[in-house]
Write a protein that holds these residues in place. Structure first.
Motif, PDB file in Angstrom:
ATOM      1  N   GLU A 141       0.822  -1.215   0.000  1.00 27.46           N
ATOM      2  CA  GLU A 141       0.000   0.000   0.000  1.00 27.46           C
ATOM      3  C   GLU A 141       0.856   1.264   0.000  1.00 27.46           C
ATOM      4  O   GLU A 141       0.495   2.258  -0.634  1.00 27.46           O
ATOM      5  N   ASP A 142       1.980   1.223   0.702  1.00 26.78           N
ATOM      6  CA  ASP A 142       2.862   2.387   0.731  1.00 26.78           C
ATOM      7  C   ASP A 142       3.403   2.679  -0.665  1.00 26.78           C
ATOM      8  O   ASP A 142       3.408   3.830  -1.107  1.00 26.78           O
ATOM      9  N   LEU A 143       3.805   1.648  -1.369  1.00 24.77           N
ATOM     10  CA  LEU A 143       4.295   1.834  -2.739  1.00 24.77           C
ATOM     11  C   LEU A 143       3.170   2.359  -3.627  1.00 24.77           C
ATOM     12  O   LEU A 143       3.385   3.253  -4.450  1.00 24.77           O
ATOM     13  N   ALA A 144       1.966   1.840  -3.474  1.00 25.16           N
ATOM     14  CA  ALA A 144       0.826   2.321  -4.264  1.00 25.16           C
ATOM     15  C   ALA A 144       0.597   3.816  -4.007  1.00 25.16           C
ATOM     16  O   ALA A 144       0.362   4.585  -4.951  1.00 25.16           O
ATOM     17  N   ASN A 145       0.689   4.243  -2.763  1.00 27.31           N
ATOM     18  CA  ASN A 145       0.512   5.664  -2.443  1.00 27.31           C
ATOM     19  C   ASN A 145       1.626   6.516  -3.034  1.00 27.31           C
ATOM     20  O   ASN A 145       1.384   7.629  -3.503  1.00 27.31           O
ATOM     21  N   ARG A 146       2.832   5.979  -3.050  1.00 27.04           N
ATOM     22  CA  ARG A 146       3.948   6.708  -3.653  1.00 27.04           C
ATOM     23  C   ARG A 146       3.761   6.840  -5.165  1.00 27.04           C
ATOM     24  O   ARG A 146       4.071   7.884  -5.750  1.00 27.04           O
ATOM     25  N   VAL A 147       3.230   5.807  -5.807  1.00 26.25           N
ATOM     26  CA  VAL A 147       2.936   5.885  -7.245  1.00 26.25           C
ATOM     27  C   VAL A 147       1.829   6.908  -7.475  1.00 26.25           C
ATOM     28  O   VAL A 147       1.921   7.740  -8.393  1.00 26.25           O
ATOM     29  N   ARG A 148       0.780   6.885  -6.648  1.00 28.05           N
ATOM     30  CA  ARG A 148      -0.305   7.873  -6.776  1.00 28.05           C
ATOM     31  C   ARG A 148       0.241   9.293  -6.713  1.00 28.05           C
ATOM     32  O   ARG A 148      -0.178  10.165  -7.485  1.00 28.05           O
ATOM     33  N   GLU A 149       1.160   9.519  -5.786  1.00 31.90           N
ATOM     34  CA  GLU A 149       1.754  10.839  -5.637  1.00 31.90           C
ATOM     35  C   GLU A 149       2.480  11.262  -6.914  1.00 31.90           C
ATOM     36  O   GLU A 149       2.349  12.399  -7.370  1.00 31.90           O
ATOM     37  N   LEU A 150       3.214  10.349  -7.515  1.00 32.84           N
ATOM     38  CA  LEU A 150       3.934  10.657  -8.749  1.00 32.84           C
ATOM     39  C   LEU A 150       2.996  10.879  -9.934  1.00 32.84           C
ATOM     40  O   LEU A 150       3.348  11.575 -10.886  1.00 32.84           O
ATOM     41  N   LEU A 151       1.809  10.283  -9.886  1.00 33.22           N
ATOM     42  CA  LEU A 151       0.842  10.401 -10.980  1.00 33.22           C
ATOM     43  C   LEU A 151      -0.185  11.514 -10.752  1.00 33.22           C
ATOM     44  O   LEU A 151      -1.079  11.702 -11.576  1.00 33.22           O
ATOM     45  N   ALA A 152      -0.049  12.246  -9.658  1.00 28.10           N
ATOM     46  CA  ALA A 152      -1.060  13.240  -9.276  1.00 28.10           C
ATOM     47  C   ALA A 152      -1.337  14.276 -10.367  1.00 28.10           C
ATOM     48  O   ALA A 152      -2.472  14.736 -10.502  1.00 28.10           O
ATOM     49  N   ASP A 153      -0.357  14.639 -11.159  1.00 24.03           N
ATOM     50  CA  ASP A 153      -0.547  15.665 -12.183  1.00 24.03           C
ATOM     51  C   ASP A 153      -0.984  15.106 -13.531  1.00 24.03           C
ATOM     52  O   ASP A 153      -1.239  15.866 -14.461  1.00 24.03           O
ATOM     53  N   GLU A 154      -1.056  13.788 -13.641  1.00 23.64           N
ATOM     54  CA  GLU A 154      -1.483  13.154 -14.895  1.00 23.64           C
ATOM     55  C   GLU A 154      -3.013  13.168 -14.986  1.00 23.64           C
ATOM     56  O   GLU A 154      -3.701  13.040 -13.976  1.00 23.64           O
ATOM     57  N   THR A 155      -3.517  13.315 -16.194  1.00 25.53           N
ATOM     58  CA  THR A 155      -4.968  13.226 -16.392  1.00 25.53           C
ATOM     59  C   THR A 155      -5.306  11.830 -16.910  1.00 25.53           C
ATOM     60  O   THR A 155      -4.457  11.120 -17.436  1.00 25.53           O
ATOM     61  N   ALA A 156      -6.533  11.450 -16.741  1.00 29.30           N
ATOM     62  CA  ALA A 156      -7.055  10.172 -17.244  1.00 29.30           C
ATOM     63  C   ALA A 156      -6.338   8.965 -16.652  1.00 29.30           C
ATOM     64  O   ALA A 156      -6.108   7.978 -17.341  1.00 29.30           O
ATOM     65  N   VAL A 157      -5.967   9.039 -15.376  1.00 28.05           N
ATOM     66  CA  VAL A 157      -5.357   7.908 -14.685  1.00 28.05           C
ATOM     67  C   VAL A 157      -6.447   7.172 -13.914  1.00 28.05           C
ATOM     68  O   VAL A 157      -7.283   7.786 -13.266  1.00 28.05           O
ATOM     69  N   SER A 158      -6.451   5.867 -14.026  1.00 28.02           N
ATOM     70  CA  SER A 158      -7.375   5.045 -13.256  1.00 28.02           C
ATOM     71  C   SER A 158      -6.597   3.904 -12.624  1.00 28.02           C
ATOM     72  O   SER A 158      -5.456   3.629 -12.993  1.00 28.02           O
ATOM     73  N   GLU A 159      -7.224   3.262 -11.655  1.00 26.68           N
ATOM     74  CA  GLU A 159      -6.606   2.136 -10.961  1.00 26.68           C
ATOM     75  C   GLU A 159      -7.481   0.907 -11.147  1.00 26.68           C
ATOM     76  O   GLU A 159      -8.700   1.021 -11.202  1.00 26.68           O
ATOM     77  N   MET A 160      -6.832  -0.259 -11.228  1.00 25.67           N
ATOM     78  CA  MET A 160      -7.571  -1.500 -11.417  1.00 25.67           C
ATOM     79  C   MET A 160      -6.776  -2.648 -10.795  1.00 25.67           C
ATOM     80  O   MET A 160      -5.563  -2.720 -10.971  1.00 25.67           O
ATOM     81  N   ALA A 161      -7.483  -3.515 -10.094  1.00 26.91           N
ATOM     82  CA  ALA A 161      -6.835  -4.722  -9.589  1.00 26.91           C
ATOM     83  C   ALA A 161      -6.412  -5.556 -10.795  1.00 26.91           C
ATOM     84  O   ALA A 161      -7.205  -5.817 -11.692  1.00 26.91           O
ATOM     85  N   MET A 162      -5.126  -5.944 -10.823  1.00 20.94           N
ATOM     86  CA  MET A 162      -4.596  -6.677 -11.962  1.00 20.94           C
ATOM     87  C   MET A 162      -3.300  -7.361 -11.551  1.00 20.94           C
ATOM     88  O   MET A 162      -2.527  -6.793 -10.783  1.00 20.94           O
ATOM     89  N   PHE A 163      -3.038  -8.545 -12.047  1.00 19.17           N
ATOM     90  CA  PHE A 163      -1.792  -9.270 -11.779  1.00 19.17           C
ATOM     91  C   PHE A 163      -1.574  -9.484 -10.285  1.00 19.17           C
ATOM     92  O   PHE A 163      -0.448  -9.525  -9.816  1.00 19.17           O
ATOM     93  N   GLY A 164      -2.647  -9.605  -9.517  1.00 17.64           N
ATOM     94  CA  GLY A 164      -2.522  -9.795  -8.083  1.00 17.64           C
ATOM     95  C   GLY A 164      -2.070  -8.547  -7.357  1.00 17.64           C
ATOM     96  O   GLY A 164      -1.682  -8.599  -6.196  1.00 17.64           O
ATOM     97  N   GLY A 165      -2.115  -7.425  -8.030  1.00 18.03           N
ATOM     98  CA  GLY A 165      -1.689  -6.163  -7.436  1.00 18.03           C
ATOM     99  C   GLY A 165      -2.625  -5.044  -7.842  1.00 18.03           C
ATOM    100  O   GLY A 165      -3.816  -5.261  -8.051  1.00 18.03           O
ATOM    101  N   LEU A 166      -2.096  -3.848  -7.973  1.00 19.75           N
ATOM    102  CA  LEU A 166      -2.876  -2.683  -8.341  1.00 19.75           C
ATOM    103  C   LEU A 166      -2.216  -2.000  -9.527  1.00 19.75           C
ATOM    104  O   LEU A 166      -1.084  -1.518  -9.431  1.00 19.75           O
ATOM    105  N   ALA A 167      -2.926  -1.983 -10.653  1.00 18.99           N
ATOM    106  CA  ALA A 167      -2.404  -1.374 -11.874  1.00 18.99           C
ATOM    107  C   ALA A 167      -2.858   0.073 -11.974  1.00 18.99           C
ATOM    108  O   ALA A 167      -3.965   0.424 -11.558  1.00 18.99           O
ATOM    109  N   PHE A 168      -2.003   0.887 -12.546  1.00 17.32           N
ATOM    110  CA  PHE A 168      -2.310   2.286 -12.824  1.00 17.32           C
ATOM    111  C   PHE A 168      -2.354   2.432 -14.340  1.00 17.32           C
ATOM    112  O   PHE A 168      -1.374   2.114 -15.026  1.00 17.32           O
ATOM    113  N   LEU A 169      -3.502   2.874 -14.828  1.00 15.62           N
ATOM    114  CA  LEU A 169      -3.725   2.953 -16.269  1.00 15.62           C
ATOM    115  C   LEU A 169      -3.842   4.407 -16.707  1.00 15.62           C
ATOM    116  O   LEU A 169      -4.387   5.244 -15.975  1.00 15.62           O
TER     117      LEU A 169
END
Length: 111
Positions: free
Chosen positions: A5-33
């Motif tokens: 979860e900490d890594l997921a939050n760090r990725v969210r922070e890096l993607l904060a300025d991107e538009t059209a980002v979504s998240e989806m459970a995938m590959f047993g983890g959390l994908a950022f699309l």
């Protein structure tokens, strides 16, 4: 194993300025699309999965903490697994997120 979860939050922070980002459970983890195309995923096996161009992926396999993503016994071209040590800091994580976003952004939007 649940994804980090900490890594997921760090990725969210890096993607904060991107538009059209979504998240989806995938590959047993959390994908950022980005526009429906996977850019990176926090892996349920630990670390990060990054989508890069097939040619770039071959070159990056020699990087520390990087291996090919393997599904059903087959290496997936253009998909890399970066172990947890390779994304421990923001400085180490950010280039992988940027690569994934750049590649996903080069693809036609889905949906």
């Amino acid at each position: 194993m649940a994804y980090d979860e900490d890594l997921a939050n760090r990725v969210r922070e890096l993607l904060a300025d991107e538009t059209a980002v979504s998240e989806m459970a995938m590959f047993g983890g959390l994908a950022f699309l980005l526009h429906g195309n996977m850019a990176v995923a926090v892996s349920g096996q630990g670390g990060l999965l990054a989508r890069v161009g097939p040619d770039e992926g071959e070159k990056l396999l020699s990087s520390p903490h990087v291996s090919a993503m393997v599904m059903r016994g087959r290496a997936m071209k253009g998909w890399l697994r970066i172990d947890a040590e390779g994304v421990r800091t923001k400085r180490a994580l950010a280039p992988w997120v940027r690569r994934g976003v750049a590649f996903a952004g080069s693809l036609p939007p889905k949906g």
